[in-house]
Design a protein around this motif. Sequence first.
Motif, PDB file in Angstrom:
ATOM      1  N   THR A  13      56.112  39.293  42.889  1.00 17.88           N
ATOM      2  CA  THR A  13      55.396  38.089  42.468  1.00 17.88           C
ATOM      3  C   THR A  13      55.453  37.926  40.953  1.00 17.88           C
ATOM      4  O   THR A  13      55.700  36.831  40.432  1.00 17.88           O
ATOM      5  CB  THR A  13      53.932  38.132  42.921  1.00 17.88           C
ATOM      6  N   ARG A  14      55.228  39.011  40.225  1.00 18.37           N
ATOM      7  CA  ARG A  14      55.275  38.961  38.765  1.00 18.37           C
ATOM      8  C   ARG A  14      56.672  38.574  38.274  1.00 18.37           C
ATOM      9  O   ARG A  14      56.823  37.792  37.328  1.00 18.37           O
ATOM     10  CB  ARG A  14      54.850  40.301  38.162  1.00 18.37           C
ATOM     11  N   ALA A  15      57.700  39.132  38.928  1.00 20.12           N
ATOM     12  CA  ALA A  15      59.076  38.816  38.534  1.00 20.12           C
ATOM     13  C   ALA A  15      59.375  37.339  38.763  1.00 20.12           C
ATOM     14  O   ALA A  15      60.014  36.684  37.932  1.00 20.12           O
ATOM     15  CB  ALA A  15      60.060  39.681  39.311  1.00 20.12           C
ATOM     16  N   LEU A  19      60.304  34.598  35.913  1.00 18.75           N
ATOM     17  CA  LEU A  19      61.517  33.789  36.005  1.00 18.75           C
ATOM     18  C   LEU A  19      61.192  32.304  35.870  1.00 18.75           C
ATOM     19  O   LEU A  19      61.895  31.560  35.180  1.00 18.75           O
ATOM     20  CB  LEU A  19      62.207  34.055  37.343  1.00 18.75           C
ATOM     21  N   GLU A  20      60.102  31.873  36.498  1.00 21.95           N
ATOM     22  CA  GLU A  20      59.696  30.478  36.403  1.00 21.95           C
ATOM     23  C   GLU A  20      59.265  30.127  34.981  1.00 21.95           C
ATOM     24  O   GLU A  20      59.583  29.046  34.470  1.00 21.95           O
ATOM     25  CB  GLU A  20      58.554  30.200  37.388  1.00 21.95           C
ATOM     26  N   THR A  21      58.533  31.027  34.323  1.00 15.32           N
ATOM     27  CA  THR A  21      58.126  30.782  32.934  1.00 15.32           C
ATOM     28  C   THR A  21      59.343  30.660  32.032  1.00 15.32           C
ATOM     29  O   THR A  21      59.428  29.754  31.184  1.00 15.32           O
ATOM     30  CB  THR A  21      57.228  31.924  32.435  1.00 15.32           C
ATOM     31  N   ARG A  22      60.282  31.546  32.221  1.00 19.33           N
ATOM     32  CA  ARG A  22      61.517  31.507  31.430  1.00 19.33           C
ATOM     33  C   ARG A  22      62.260  30.194  31.663  1.00 19.33           C
ATOM     34  O   ARG A  22      62.759  29.567  30.723  1.00 19.33           O
ATOM     35  CB  ARG A  22      62.401  32.695  31.803  1.00 19.33           C
ATOM     36  N   ARG A  23      62.330  29.756  32.918  1.00 20.23           N
ATOM     37  CA  ARG A  23      63.005  28.509  33.246  1.00 20.23           C
ATOM     38  C   ARG A  23      62.332  27.317  32.561  1.00 20.23           C
ATOM     39  O   ARG A  23      62.996  26.432  32.022  1.00 20.23           O
ATOM     40  CB  ARG A  23      63.011  28.302  34.763  1.00 20.23           C
ATOM     41  N   ARG A  24      60.998  27.306  32.575  1.00 16.82           N
ATOM     42  CA  ARG A  24      60.260  26.214  31.947  1.00 16.82           C
ATOM     43  C   ARG A  24      60.485  26.179  30.439  1.00 16.82           C
ATOM     44  O   ARG A  24      60.621  25.106  29.835  1.00 16.82           O
ATOM     45  CB  ARG A  24      58.777  26.344  32.273  1.00 16.82           C
ATOM     46  N   ILE A  25      60.532  27.347  29.819  1.00 17.09           N
ATOM     47  CA  ILE A  25      60.782  27.404  28.376  1.00 17.09           C
ATOM     48  C   ILE A  25      62.177  26.874  28.054  1.00 17.09           C
ATOM     49  O   ILE A  25      62.359  26.089  27.118  1.00 17.09           O
ATOM     50  CB  ILE A  25      60.609  28.848  27.852  1.00 17.09           C
ATOM     51  N   LEU A  26      63.169  27.293  28.833  1.00 14.45           N
ATOM     52  CA  LEU A  26      64.537  26.815  28.615  1.00 14.45           C
ATOM     53  C   LEU A  26      64.645  25.301  28.798  1.00 14.45           C
ATOM     54  O   LEU A  26      65.295  24.614  28.004  1.00 14.45           O
ATOM     55  CB  LEU A  26      65.499  27.517  29.579  1.00 14.45           C
ATOM     56  N   ALA A  27      63.997  24.780  29.832  1.00 13.95           N
ATOM     57  CA  ALA A  27      64.048  23.335  30.086  1.00 13.95           C
ATOM     58  C   ALA A  27      63.392  22.562  28.944  1.00 13.95           C
ATOM     59  O   ALA A  27      63.921  21.537  28.483  1.00 13.95           O
ATOM     60  CB  ALA A  27      63.362  23.016  31.415  1.00 13.95           C
ATOM     61  N   TYR A  60      60.219  36.108  25.455  1.00  9.70           N
ATOM     62  CA  TYR A  60      61.369  36.060  26.359  1.00  9.70           C
ATOM     63  C   TYR A  60      62.710  35.988  25.630  1.00  9.70           C
ATOM     64  O   TYR A  60      63.721  36.449  26.163  1.00  9.70           O
ATOM     65  CB  TYR A  60      61.250  34.855  27.293  1.00  9.70           C
ATOM     66  N   PHE A  61      62.729  35.413  24.419  1.00 14.61           N
ATOM     67  CA  PHE A  61      64.015  35.164  23.765  1.00 14.61           C
ATOM     68  C   PHE A  61      64.143  35.780  22.373  1.00 14.61           C
ATOM     69  O   PHE A  61      65.241  35.786  21.817  1.00 14.61           O
ATOM     70  CB  PHE A  61      64.266  33.652  23.686  1.00 14.61           C
TER      71      PHE A  61
END
Length: 233
Positions: A13-15, A19-27, A60-61
Amino acid sequence: MSSPRKPREAATTRAAQALETRRRILAAAADLFAEHEYGDVQVGEIAARAGVAHGLPFHYFGSKHNLYLQVMHETAEQMRVSFTPSDDANPGSQLRAALAAHLRYLAHHRGLARRLILGGRATDPAAREVFEAARWDALKAAAQFLGLDAENAALKLMGRAAVAALDEATVQWLDSEHDFTVEVMVEALLQLIVSAVRSASVIDPTIETSAALDLLVDSAAQPARSQDQPVEP
């Protein structure tokens, strides 16, 4: 009463959340870098648009520049996917389909296309390297469609010239007040590719281009839709 989740389930669940948080930041970063110059974008703006805590983009980055490069990598990969050959057995049809998919991708991402893809390659050396690699992949894919040697020096030279011409034509298309359809643009871009192949054979007369030109000419001869139709998404 429900039993507590097992450690493996909690980790999964944490992973997924990470992954969703990372995706939102990239978008969010892709949107902002498409709308503004790199130096005008603040990490806090990216976090706010993504709806995450201020420090998470750094978590994340590592830095704004690393995030920018990751946006470049993601965009280049999406463009590469758009240029992936279809299952059609005819090479000319494959090239047409790849060009159409590429144009539709750019039409759907106009701001990103203008600033990052078509206009921003030279603003950052590392970013330029990403897009140069993507361009070379596209050239190799086109050569494969046509049965040409992508490593031939003359084909490399004229292929790069053709890519520059295709980029410029695409920029003009995206900014055009006229409703040229994707199909009409594919016809025009095919003619640029035909010219590049013919020019390469002038530089190196030993190149066997007749089969490739036959594929291109036959493909370009297929009727395009009327150009008074609106640009398709």
